[in-house]
Design an enzyme around this catalytic site. Structure first.
Site, PDB file in Angstrom:
ATOM      1  N   SER A 102       7.009 -54.938 -12.594  1.00 52.21           N
ATOM      2  CA  SER A 102       7.122 -56.038 -14.278  1.00 52.21           C
ATOM      3  C   SER A 102       5.811 -54.951 -15.092  1.00 52.21           C
ATOM      4  O   SER A 102       4.943 -54.610 -14.395  1.00 52.21           O
ATOM      5  CB  SER A 102       6.335 -57.035 -13.408  1.00 52.21           C
ATOM      6  OG  SER A 102       6.251 -58.187 -14.990  1.00 52.21           O
ATOM      7  N   TYR A 152      -0.112 -63.401 -10.701  1.00 52.54           N
ATOM      8  CA  TYR A 152       1.452 -63.155 -10.563  1.00 52.54           C
ATOM      9  C   TYR A 152       1.011 -61.643 -11.359  1.00 52.54           C
ATOM     10  O   TYR A 152       1.724 -60.925 -10.496  1.00 52.54           O
ATOM     11  CB  TYR A 152       2.574 -63.483 -12.043  1.00 52.54           C
ATOM     12  CG  TYR A 152       3.683 -63.150 -11.853  1.00 52.54           C
ATOM     13  CD1 TYR A 152       4.590 -63.071 -10.721  1.00 52.54           C
ATOM     14  CD2 TYR A 152       4.480 -61.991 -13.405  1.00 52.54           C
ATOM     15  CE1 TYR A 152       5.812 -61.762 -11.371  1.00 52.54           C
ATOM     16  CE2 TYR A 152       5.174 -62.133 -13.336  1.00 52.54           C
ATOM     17  CZ  TYR A 152       5.761 -61.328 -12.284  1.00 52.54           C
ATOM     18  OH  TYR A 152       7.274 -61.163 -12.214  1.00 52.54           O
TER      19      TYR A 152
HETATM   20  P1  NAP Z   1      15.561 -65.847 -10.864  1.00 52.91           P
HETATM   21  O1  NAP Z   1      16.453 -65.815 -11.832  1.00 52.91           O
HETATM   22  O2  NAP Z   1      14.322 -66.824 -10.548  1.00 52.91           O
HETATM   23  O3  NAP Z   1      15.977 -65.202  -9.100  1.00 52.91           O
HETATM   24  C1  NAP Z   1      15.545 -65.584  -8.049  1.00 52.91           C
HETATM   25  C2  NAP Z   1      15.992 -64.014  -6.967  1.00 52.91           C
HETATM   26  O4  NAP Z   1      15.244 -64.698  -6.273  1.00 52.91           O
HETATM   27  C3  NAP Z   1      17.332 -65.371  -6.566  1.00 52.91           C
HETATM   28  O5  NAP Z   1      17.785 -65.066  -6.078  1.00 52.91           O
HETATM   29  C4  NAP Z   1      16.785 -66.657  -5.460  1.00 52.91           C
HETATM   30  O6  NAP Z   1      17.334 -66.246  -4.824  1.00 52.91           O
HETATM   31  C5  NAP Z   1      15.595 -65.189  -4.578  1.00 52.91           C
HETATM   32  N1  NAP Z   1      14.781 -65.708  -4.335  1.00 52.91           N
HETATM   33  C6  NAP Z   1      13.167 -66.782  -4.065  1.00 52.91           C
HETATM   34  N2  NAP Z   1      13.007 -66.795  -3.157  1.00 52.91           N
HETATM   35  C7  NAP Z   1      12.993 -65.630  -2.293  1.00 52.91           C
HETATM   36  C8  NAP Z   1      12.986 -65.664  -0.821  1.00 52.91           C
HETATM   37  N3  NAP Z   1      11.753 -66.109  -0.308  1.00 52.91           N
HETATM   38  N4  NAP Z   1      13.889 -64.837  -0.116  1.00 52.91           N
HETATM   39  C9  NAP Z   1      14.842 -64.430  -1.126  1.00 52.91           C
HETATM   40  N5  NAP Z   1      15.626 -64.501  -2.158  1.00 52.91           N
HETATM   41  C10 NAP Z   1      14.289 -65.216  -2.772  1.00 52.91           C
HETATM   42  O7  NAP Z   1      14.644 -64.164 -10.929  1.00 52.91           O
HETATM   43  P2  NAP Z   1      14.677 -63.010 -12.124  1.00 52.91           P
HETATM   44  O8  NAP Z   1      13.915 -63.210 -13.327  1.00 52.91           O
HETATM   45  O9  NAP Z   1      15.829 -62.290 -11.441  1.00 52.91           O
HETATM   46  O10 NAP Z   1      13.713 -61.587 -11.507  1.00 52.91           O
HETATM   47  C11 NAP Z   1      13.763 -60.863 -11.027  1.00 52.91           C
HETATM   48  C12 NAP Z   1      12.418 -59.405 -10.204  1.00 52.91           C
HETATM   49  O11 NAP Z   1      12.550 -59.297 -11.532  1.00 52.91           O
HETATM   50  C13 NAP Z   1      11.775 -60.503  -9.379  1.00 52.91           C
HETATM   51  O12 NAP Z   1      10.767 -59.755  -8.929  1.00 52.91           O
HETATM   52  C14 NAP Z   1      10.847 -60.793 -11.146  1.00 52.91           C
HETATM   53  O13 NAP Z   1       9.365 -60.453 -10.438  1.00 52.91           O
HETATM   54  C15 NAP Z   1      10.525 -59.665 -11.436  1.00 52.91           C
HETATM   55  N6  NAP Z   1      10.660 -59.104 -13.132  1.00 52.91           N
HETATM   56  C16 NAP Z   1      11.590 -60.074 -14.120  1.00 52.91           C
HETATM   57  C17 NAP Z   1      11.389 -60.587 -14.697  1.00 52.91           C
HETATM   58  C18 NAP Z   1      12.497 -61.320 -16.236  1.00 52.91           C
HETATM   59  O14 NAP Z   1      11.855 -61.361 -17.004  1.00 52.91           O
HETATM   60  N7  NAP Z   1      13.301 -62.055 -15.444  1.00 52.91           N
HETATM   61  C19 NAP Z   1      10.705 -59.006 -15.401  1.00 52.91           C
HETATM   62  C20 NAP Z   1      10.200 -58.485 -15.170  1.00 52.91           C
HETATM   63  C21 NAP Z   1       9.982 -58.636 -13.910  1.00 52.91           C
HETATM   64  P3  NAP Z   1      17.883 -68.392  -4.743  1.00 52.91           P
HETATM   65  O15 NAP Z   1      18.937 -68.208  -5.933  1.00 52.91           O
HETATM   66  O16 NAP Z   1      18.710 -68.484  -3.941  1.00 52.91           O
HETATM   67  O17 NAP Z   1      16.568 -69.083  -4.539  1.00 52.91           O
END
Ligand code: NAP
Length: 257
Positions: free
Chosen positions: A150, A163
């Protein structure tokens, strides 16, 4: 011939958000994809259905184009099962995308041991466990590992100390493992997104209202990201287009630093 024809990929946390987009982009370039999830079976099945309904072949018509595998990747036994099942179905692994992650902003006085361990157990330990098990299934030709970090790893906003620390750790792990795994031709890179509109950022209130307006005002390209802004970079790092790139962190954030 597509860029990832014949390749097998595991994408952790691919039932929604950024992971789902990455899984779909890898599949569109010919890879067969394991859509990992923790609890959202319905979401994972939907991603598998979207991939399989768009047709295409894996290069081996006997193999499925995508499957969903449940596993909490912060737990060693479940990670081992994830890769054993992948091996049983596909026989090998070429691409691992470490995307599963959580993010909760809390101020210093509200940090608890539970908050700390929850974030580090998934965002850092989970990524190490999947990499440790995943590389056992890479062939002699090597492969590609893509860590989803991130911009907070360097931007480090207020109320995000835990985080941000997990993602700074991910950047360090990326650089260290790039050196350790380079001799096996396994490349390790990270993608560092800015705020992306996902189910997770909606739940956290980050992609909404005033917070969103503030982020967009500070972003040179004037908007927050969408999951499809991230998928193509994962294809780049997974493919031979990046054959001589390892240990890098690519910021995808509309210019926000
Ligand atoms: P999200 O919409 O909350 O989706 C999270 C995903 O991770 C879901 O598929 C969830 O599965 C899965 N997950 C959660 N806990 C888990 C576990 N213990 N084992 C396996 N899978 C698990 O997240 P997102 O916003 O797409 O973010 C994804 C990644 O990008 C993260 O690493 C986050 O830190 C990074 N990121 C996000 C942003 C942003 O703004 N969105 C920015 C920078 C970085 P379930 O649905 O089955 O729980």
């Amino acid at each position: 011939m597509k860029k990832l024809d014949g390749k097998i990929a595991v994408v952790t946390g691919a039932s929604k958000g950024i992971g789902a987009s990455i899984a779909k982009h890898l599949a569109a370039e010919g890879a067969a994809v394991v859509v990992n999830y923790a609890s959202s079976k319905e979401g994972a099945d939907r991603v598998v259905e979207e991939i399989t309904s768009t047709g295409g072949k894996t290069g081996n018509s006997l193999l499925p184009k995508a499957i969903a595998i449940q596993a909490d990747v912060s737990k060693r036994a479940e990670v081992e099962r994830l890769f054993t099942q992948t091996q049983q179905v596909f026989g090998k692994l070429d691409i691992l995308v470490n995307n599963a992650g959580i993010y909760e902003d809390v101020s210093l006085e509200d940090i608890t041991e539970e908050h700390f361990h929850k974030h580090f157990d998934l965002n850092v330990l989970g990524l190490l466990l999947t990499t440790q098990q995943g590389v056992k299934h890479f062939g002699s030709e090597g492969g590609s590992i893509i860590n989803i970090s991130s911009i907070v790893s360097t931007l480090a906003p207020a109320t995000s100390s835990v985080y941000s620390a997990t993602k700074a750790a991910v950047d360090a792990v990326t650089k260290s493992l790039a050196k350790e795994l380079g001799p096996r031709n396994i490349r390790v890179n990270s993608i560092n997104p800015g705020v992306v509109e996902t189910e997770g950022t909606h739940t956290a209130g980050i992609a909404l209202g005033n917070f969103r307006k503030q982020v967009e005002a500070q972003t040179p390209l004037g908007r927050i990201g969408q999951p499809q802004d991230i998928g193509p970079a994962a294809v780049f790092f997974a493919s031979a287009d990046s054959a001589w790139i390892t240990g890098e962190t690519l910021h995808i954030s509309g210019g926000l630093r």
